[in-house]
Design a protein around this motif. Structure first.
Motif, short mmCIF file in Angstrom:
data_model
loop_
_atom_site.label_atom_id
_atom_site.label_comp_id
_atom_site.label_asym_id
_atom_site.label_seq_id
_atom_site.Cartn_x
_atom_site.Cartn_y
_atom_site.Cartn_z
N LYS A 1 -9.50 -7.84 -11.16
CA LYS A 1 -9.36 -9.30 -11.28
C LYS A 1 -9.41 -9.97 -9.91
O LYS A 1 -9.99 -11.05 -9.76
CB LYS A 1 -8.05 -9.62 -12.00
CG LYS A 1 -8.05 -9.25 -13.48
CD LYS A 1 -6.71 -9.51 -14.13
CE LYS A 1 -6.74 -9.11 -15.59
NZ LYS A 1 -5.40 -9.30 -16.24
N ILE A 2 -8.79 -9.33 -8.91
CA ILE A 2 -8.84 -9.89 -7.56
C ILE A 2 -10.27 -9.89 -7.04
O ILE A 2 -10.74 -10.86 -6.46
CB ILE A 2 -7.92 -9.07 -6.62
CG1 ILE A 2 -6.45 -9.26 -7.03
CG2 ILE A 2 -8.14 -9.48 -5.16
CD1 ILE A 2 -5.49 -8.37 -6.27
N TRP A 3 -10.98 -8.78 -7.30
CA TRP A 3 -12.39 -8.69 -6.88
C TRP A 3 -13.24 -9.76 -7.55
O TRP A 3 -14.08 -10.40 -6.92
CB TRP A 3 -12.92 -7.30 -7.22
CG TRP A 3 -14.38 -7.11 -6.90
CD1 TRP A 3 -14.94 -6.89 -5.68
CD2 TRP A 3 -15.46 -7.13 -7.84
NE1 TRP A 3 -16.30 -6.76 -5.79
CE2 TRP A 3 -16.65 -6.90 -7.11
CE3 TRP A 3 -15.53 -7.30 -9.22
CZ2 TRP A 3 -17.89 -6.86 -7.71
CZ3 TRP A 3 -16.77 -7.26 -9.82
CH2 TRP A 3 -17.93 -7.04 -9.08
N ALA B 1 -12.21 -12.65 -8.67
CA ALA B 1 -11.84 -13.97 -8.14
C ALA B 1 -12.47 -14.22 -6.78
O ALA B 1 -12.76 -15.38 -6.40
CB ALA B 1 -10.32 -14.08 -8.04
N GLU B 2 -12.66 -13.15 -6.00
CA GLU B 2 -13.21 -13.30 -4.66
C GLU B 2 -14.73 -13.45 -4.66
O GLU B 2 -15.31 -13.91 -3.68
CB GLU B 2 -12.81 -12.10 -3.81
CG GLU B 2 -11.32 -12.05 -3.48
CD GLU B 2 -10.94 -10.78 -2.74
OE1 GLU B 2 -11.79 -9.85 -2.70
OE2 GLU B 2 -9.81 -10.71 -2.21
N LYS C 1 -5.74 -5.00 -12.07
CA LYS C 1 -5.32 -6.01 -11.11
C LYS C 1 -6.32 -6.11 -9.97
O LYS C 1 -6.72 -7.21 -9.56
CB LYS C 1 -3.93 -5.66 -10.57
CG LYS C 1 -3.37 -6.70 -9.60
CD LYS C 1 -1.96 -6.32 -9.15
CE LYS C 1 -1.41 -7.34 -8.18
NZ LYS C 1 -0.03 -6.97 -7.72
N ALA C 2 -6.75 -4.96 -9.44
CA ALA C 2 -7.72 -4.95 -8.36
C ALA C 2 -9.05 -5.54 -8.80
O ALA C 2 -9.71 -6.26 -8.04
CB ALA C 2 -7.92 -3.51 -7.86
#
Length: 213
Positions: free
Chosen positions: A204-206, A208-209, A201-202
């Motif tokens: 994927k967030i990274w 996306a950013e 999850k972390a």
């Protein structure tokens, strides 16, 4: 024109032909390439078509055996095998086990599963006995397989099982030094399979950013 089209279809069917894997009596087919094999109505599925390449197949012994003068059901843990039929029909077989004592002795001392090919060749199958936890440990067989694959760096790509650890990790037997080889994509896949849900999850967030264009 129709005749030519039929010939092209026939030619394609030959080149893309899959081989059939069947399981013997009292052997239950549980999953193929991480996906549960579900019964068709009242009938259990006892065969599946596999394309060329290595496939991950999970089965177990599940059948009637004699306990004295009575009949009982004997069921084993699931066994996972990597199988490549190479275009030949085959069957997963076991010795004839008719009594509970026979079955217990056979599986407790290390079961010898075999793959019988259509050309008469019989090969031993080297597999892994999957270990579940708690009551109804194998009720979600896909979750059990996914956990095994995650722990062992295995992914299913385009219907084939790929052992990423074998591809990208080399160990020097003398020094114990570990060297990661292979291209970046293979390495990313290997580490991703080992990540926890929170890590993924972390990540994927990274992703996306970040702007990688």
């Amino acid at each position: 024109m129709k005749k030519n089209l039929w010939l092209l279809v026939a030619l394609f069917s030959v080149t893309a032909q899959a081989a059939t894997l069947t399981v013997a009596d009292k052997v239950k087919l549980l999953a193929v390439d991480g996906k549960e094999v579900k019964s068709q109505g009242w009938s259990e599925v006892d065969s599946v078509e596999l394309t060329d390449g290595k496939h991950q197949v999970v089965v177990r012994f599940d059948g009637d055996v004699k306990r004295g003068s009575k009949t009982t059901i004997y069921t084993t843990r699931p066994y996972l095998f990597d199988i490549d039929l190479a275009g030949k029909n085959a069957e997963i077989v076991l010795p004839r086990l008719t009594t509970e004592s026979q079955a217990k002795a056979f599986f407790e001392r290390g079961a010898t599963w075999q793959l019988a090919l259509e050309n008469g060749v019989v090969k031993p199958l080297v597999g892994v006995e999957l270990q579940g936890e708690g009551f109804a440990a194998y009720s979600d067989i896909e979750a059990v397989i996914a956990a095994y694959n995650r722990d062992n760096g295995i992914v299913i790509e385009q219907g084939n099982a790929v052992d990423l650890q074998q591809v990208s990790v080399n160990v020097d037997n003398k020094t114990g030094k570990v060297e990661i080889t292979g291209d970046a994509l293979i390495q990313l896949k290997m580490w991703y399979t080992k990540a926890t849900k929170e890590d993924k999850k972390a990540f994927k967030i990274w992703m996306a950013e970040k702007d990688f264009n």
